[in-house]
Write a protein that holds these residues in place. Structure first.
Motif, PDB file in Angstrom:
ATOM      1  N   GLN A 182      26.921  50.358  59.378  1.00  0.00           N
ATOM      2  CA  GLN A 182      27.916  49.307  59.620  1.00  0.00           C
ATOM      3  C   GLN A 182      28.460  48.750  58.305  1.00  0.00           C
ATOM      4  N   LEU A 183      27.558  48.608  57.337  1.00  0.00           N
ATOM      5  CA  LEU A 183      27.939  48.041  56.042  1.00  0.00           C
ATOM      6  C   LEU A 183      28.965  48.934  55.348  1.00  0.00           C
ATOM      7  N   VAL A 184      28.675  50.237  55.312  1.00  0.00           N
ATOM      8  CA  VAL A 184      29.598  51.172  54.664  1.00  0.00           C
ATOM      9  C   VAL A 184      30.937  51.174  55.401  1.00  0.00           C
ATOM     10  N   ALA A 185      30.895  51.116  56.736  1.00  0.00           N
ATOM     11  CA  ALA A 185      32.148  51.106  57.497  1.00  0.00           C
ATOM     12  C   ALA A 185      32.972  49.875  57.149  1.00  0.00           C
ATOM     13  N   ALA A 186      32.319  48.705  57.109  1.00  0.00           N
ATOM     14  CA  ALA A 186      33.055  47.470  56.823  1.00  0.00           C
ATOM     15  C   ALA A 186      33.710  47.552  55.448  1.00  0.00           C
ATOM     16  N   PHE A 187      32.978  48.047  54.440  1.00  0.00           N
ATOM     17  CA  PHE A 187      33.564  48.101  53.104  1.00  0.00           C
ATOM     18  C   PHE A 187      34.614  49.197  52.990  1.00  0.00           C
ATOM     19  N   SER A 188      34.512  50.238  53.832  1.00  0.00           N
ATOM     20  CA  SER A 188      35.564  51.250  53.831  1.00  0.00           C
ATOM     21  C   SER A 188      36.879  50.638  54.295  1.00  0.00           C
ATOM     22  N   VAL A 189      36.804  49.760  55.295  1.00  0.00           N
ATOM     23  CA  VAL A 189      38.028  49.095  55.753  1.00  0.00           C
ATOM     24  C   VAL A 189      38.575  48.210  54.637  1.00  0.00           C
ATOM     25  N   ILE A 190      37.677  47.473  53.956  1.00  0.00           N
ATOM     26  CA  ILE A 190      38.119  46.599  52.866  1.00  0.00           C
ATOM     27  C   ILE A 190      38.798  47.413  51.785  1.00  0.00           C
ATOM     28  N   GLY A 196      30.251  49.314  49.356  1.00  0.00           N
ATOM     29  CA  GLY A 196      29.454  49.558  50.554  1.00  0.00           C
ATOM     30  C   GLY A 196      28.309  50.491  50.249  1.00  0.00           C
ATOM     31  N   TYR A 197      28.614  51.521  49.464  1.00  0.00           N
ATOM     32  CA  TYR A 197      27.577  52.483  49.077  1.00  0.00           C
ATOM     33  C   TYR A 197      26.479  51.808  48.276  1.00  0.00           C
ATOM     34  N   MET A 198      26.910  51.018  47.250  1.00  0.00           N
ATOM     35  CA  MET A 198      25.930  50.348  46.392  1.00  0.00           C
ATOM     36  C   MET A 198      24.989  49.476  47.207  1.00  0.00           C
ATOM     37  N   ALA A 199      25.588  48.706  48.102  1.00  0.00           N
ATOM     38  CA  ALA A 199      24.775  47.784  48.890  1.00  0.00           C
ATOM     39  C   ALA A 199      23.832  48.545  49.803  1.00  0.00           C
ATOM     40  N   ALA A 200      24.340  49.608  50.426  1.00  0.00           N
ATOM     41  CA  ALA A 200      23.554  50.293  51.451  1.00  0.00           C
ATOM     42  C   ALA A 200      22.375  51.051  50.851  1.00  0.00           C
ATOM     43  N   VAL A 201      22.627  51.879  49.816  1.00  0.00           N
ATOM     44  CA  VAL A 201      21.515  52.699  49.314  1.00  0.00           C
ATOM     45  C   VAL A 201      20.451  51.838  48.645  1.00  0.00           C
ATOM     46  N   ALA A 202      20.872  50.766  47.956  1.00  0.00           N
ATOM     47  CA  ALA A 202      19.868  49.900  47.321  1.00  0.00           C
ATOM     48  C   ALA A 202      18.974  49.283  48.391  1.00  0.00           C
ATOM     49  N   LYS A 203      19.564  48.926  49.533  1.00  0.00           N
ATOM     50  CA  LYS A 203      18.764  48.336  50.607  1.00  0.00           C
ATOM     51  C   LYS A 203      17.798  49.357  51.193  1.00  0.00           C
ATOM     52  N   VAL A 204      18.267  50.588  51.404  1.00  0.00           N
ATOM     53  CA  VAL A 204      17.370  51.606  51.978  1.00  0.00           C
ATOM     54  C   VAL A 204      16.189  51.846  51.035  1.00  0.00           C
ATOM     55  N   GLY A 205      16.500  52.095  49.743  1.00  0.00           N
ATOM     56  CA  GLY A 205      15.425  52.364  48.787  1.00  0.00           C
ATOM     57  C   GLY A 205      14.487  51.183  48.671  1.00  0.00           C
ATOM     58  N   ARG A 242      15.529  59.511  53.442  1.00  0.00           N
ATOM     59  CA  ARG A 242      16.424  60.459  52.800  1.00  0.00           C
ATOM     60  C   ARG A 242      17.635  60.735  53.689  1.00  0.00           C
ATOM     61  N   LEU A 243      17.383  60.916  55.013  1.00  0.00           N
ATOM     62  CA  LEU A 243      18.497  61.185  55.923  1.00  0.00           C
ATOM     63  C   LEU A 243      19.468  60.006  55.926  1.00  0.00           C
ATOM     64  N   VAL A 244      18.915  58.783  55.968  1.00  0.00           N
ATOM     65  CA  VAL A 244      19.793  57.606  55.991  1.00  0.00           C
ATOM     66  C   VAL A 244      20.615  57.545  54.708  1.00  0.00           C
ATOM     67  N   VAL A 245      19.958  57.737  53.555  1.00  0.00           N
ATOM     68  CA  VAL A 245      20.674  57.676  52.275  1.00  0.00           C
ATOM     69  C   VAL A 245      21.780  58.730  52.240  1.00  0.00           C
ATOM     70  N   LEU A 246      21.465  59.932  52.712  1.00  0.00           N
ATOM     71  CA  LEU A 246      22.452  61.002  52.630  1.00  0.00           C
ATOM     72  C   LEU A 246      23.627  60.755  53.567  1.00  0.00           C
ATOM     73  N   VAL A 247      23.343  60.306  54.789  1.00  0.00           N
ATOM     74  CA  VAL A 247      24.441  60.034  55.717  1.00  0.00           C
ATOM     75  C   VAL A 247      25.334  58.941  55.136  1.00  0.00           C
ATOM     76  N   VAL A 248      24.707  57.880  54.615  1.00  0.00           N
ATOM     77  CA  VAL A 248      25.472  56.780  54.032  1.00  0.00           C
ATOM     78  C   VAL A 248      26.294  57.275  52.834  1.00  0.00           C
ATOM     79  N   SER A 249      25.691  58.150  52.005  1.00  0.00           N
ATOM     80  CA  SER A 249      26.401  58.646  50.831  1.00  0.00           C
ATOM     81  C   SER A 249      27.601  59.482  51.239  1.00  0.00           C
TER      82      SER A 249
END
Lengths: 102, 484
Positions: free
Chosen positions: B342-350, B249-258, B85-92
């Motif tokens: 890292q994933l969210v950061a990379a897509f934020s730059v994109i 980045g969000y889509m990729a990250a949360v789907a992976k965590v879940g 939950r913490l990871v999902v929330l930080v990423v979100s």
């Protein structure tokens, strides 16, 4: 007389599931592919009911309700996306959706 | 408890998700009734996320090591769930911050977008906390269906539509495969709860395990689809390329965590006794993912496809840790936490470089990015170096963790494959970095980033470097608390 055991239902469900999966893989119309996914989900429901009956618990029947709800939600979103695409391109064939390549 | 009495409900344990779901409803109602500006909606959504994060931290602190069953055994509130939950929330929060310009561009659809982000996060957290397989399916669908819509939310791009449809069709098939696996496991064991299944399998000898094994296999395949592990990854490059940059980045990250949280729970706590049967299959998927991901990423010319294939490789690395079957797999959790940032950061730059609502980002657009925006170039470099697993970044610690875990549990051959794949991966990340620093830009226009993006990227970069140099706090946290 021939007795129809839960195994029969599960075999039928397995056949339906494979039929649905084949439909998704073979058909090229997004709507028909979507129908095939629904067939797969209905096969799941049949398995749940048959297995629940065999085990003598209600969990199987209850699970079906949730699968139905999810299937309905998926259809709503899916049809909306297909309609949006059809409005723009006048086609629902996935073969013509090939803008994404790398 | 007398019959008919209202059962005890663990409201506190689910407080973060309740806040997120109710917040999403409030956002939608506000949008209809009050019609506030996009900025207000965005601020409200961020506030809801921050409140949920605060509640999540509180829950993480009060959660008992063994966890407790809640909601009639549907959910298990244990450290693994609290950490996911913490990871999902930080990423979100990072993704909403960096994606502000996307929501601004969505205009009158911003409330829907923000509500969907809240719902998707809640869904994937519920999936990670599921103890019952049908509950897991519901969490999975709550998250996935929200993501299908988010993939096509701009509604004005041919490629965005196409990404949404492809994601939806393949995702629906994966979900159907998953739930069919659940039905077969139910047929084999007569129960849907993971603890009950684990107990049943430990207690009884299953005489004809064929149905059960097929069920376990289908559940694994369904979840591997969601986390984009080869050979079930074909949707990922197209979806990452076509969906609006601000949300990929969000889509990729949360789907992976879940997905990985659910996979860990199913394989380790549900079917732990069958490890001999699934370990080799998971290891094979891991090896294939790493090789396919690394090779395909090298030949990609679009940075999003490159990151999608690198994500396939990363799924392989995480599965390497899972295949070891170590109880709780702390290294897997550490890997998930640092990789998603890292994933969210990379897509934020994109998103900042190509536009938040854009589809597709050719690698050539990144020529000389350093001269156009040193900050974005450095942020992207750090996250790519982290993904490459270079020392002094979190990626190195994470990779070392899963490799050691796999090695200690007798998967030496898999570690050899993983090290080879990492070596190939270093080349592809360095290729992007060389493009950014050594090539001259095609245009001299400076690239800006708004303030929320700046803070999100600053945070992600700091985390990647600081936790890379001093990983002990997070490692201790993960190791001491998590065992499934």
């Amino acid at each position: 007389m021939l007795e129809v055991t839960p195994g029969w239902y599960m075999t039928l469900a397995a056949a339906l599931f494979v039929l649905g999966l084949t439909g998704v893989l073979v058909r090229r119309n997004a709507l028909v592919m979507f129908m095939s996914v629904e067939l797969m989900l209905n096969a799941v429901n049949l398995t749940f009911v048959a297995a629940g009956r065999a085990a003598g618990v209600l969990d199987g029947q209850v699970a079906v309700f949730f699968v139905l709800v999810v299937a309905a939600a998926e259809v709503v979103v899916g049809l909306a996306i297909i309609v949006a695409i059809f409005r723009r391109r006048e086609t629902a064939s996935v073969d013509e959706l090939a803008a994404l390549r790398g | 408890m007398s019959p008919g009495a209202f059962p005890d409900v663990a409201w506190a344990g689910l407080a973060p998700e309740l806040v997120m779901v109710l917040g999403a409803v409030v956002l939608l109602l506000l949008d209809v009734q009050v019609k506030p500006g996009v900025k207000v909606l965005w601020r409200s959504a961020s506030a809801i996320m921050v409140i949920a994060l605060a509640l999540g931290i509180w829950q993480w602190i009060v959660t008992e090591p063994g966890g407790e069953l809640a909601f009639g055994g549907m959910l298990i509130l244990d450290p693994a769930a609290a950490f996911a939950r913490l990871v999902v929330l930080v990423v979100s929060i990072l993704a909403i911050s960096a994606g502000r310009s996307l929501f601004v561009q969505l205009g009158n659809r911003a409330a829907e977008g923000l509500a969907l982000v809240l719902l998707a996060s809640a869904g994937f957290v519920l999936m990670a906390a599921s103890q019952n397989l049908v509950m897991m399916f519901l969490g999975l669908e709550m998250g996935s269906i929200s993501l299908y819509i988010l993939a096509g939310i701009t509604g004005d791009g041919v490629r965005s539509d196409e990404a949404a449809l492809k994601y939806l069709l393949l995702g629906a098939v994966a979900s159907a495969v998953f739930i069919y696996g659940v039905a077969l496991v139910f047929a084999g064991t007569g129960s849907l709860g993971l603890v009950a299944i684990g107990g049943f399998l430990a207690q009884y000898l299953v005489l004809s395990p064929a149905v059960l094994l097929i069920g376990i296999g289908l559940i694994t395949v369904g979840l591997c689809f969601k986390v984009a592990a080869a050979p079930f990854h074909v949707w990922a490059p197209d979806v990452y390329q076509g969906a609006p940059a601000g949300i990929v980045g969000y889509m990729a990250a949360v789907a992976k965590v879940g997905g990985f949280a659910a996979l860990a729970r199913v394989l380790l706590s549900g079917f732990g006794t069958f490890r001999a049967d699934w370990a080799l299959v998971v290891a094979a998927i891991a090896a294939l993912s790493m090789m396919v991901g690394a090779v395909m990423a090298i030949i990609s010319t679009d940075i999003r496809r490159l990151l999608a294939y690198s994500g396939v490789a990363h799924a392989g690395f995480i599965l390497t840790g899972l295949a070891s079957g170590a109880p709780g797999s702390p290294s897997v959790w550490f890997y998930l936490a640092v990789y998603t940032v890292q994933l969210v950061a990379a897509f934020s730059v994109i998103s900042a470089v190509g536009g938040a609502a854009s589809s597709g980002s050719a690698l050539s657009d990144y020529r000389g990015l350093y001269r156009r925006s040193p900050f974005l170039a450095i942020a992207l470099s750090v996250s790519l170096l982290g993904m490459a697993g270079l020392p002094l970044t979190t990626g190195f610690v994470a990779k070392l963790g899963v490799f050691l875990q796999a090695w200690q549990h007798g998967l030496q051959w898999l570690v050899v494959v993983a090290v080879l794949a990492s070596a190939m991966a270093i080349y592809l990340y360095l290729r992007v970095i060389v493009t950014m620093y050594m090539h001259s830009p095609t245009t001299d226009d400076p690239v800006g980033s708004d303030r929320p993006t700046f803070w999100a990227l600053g945070f992600a970069t700091a985390v990647t470097v600081v936790l890379g140099v001093f990983p002990q706090p997070l490692l201790k946290l993960v190791e001491s608390a998590i065992y499934l």
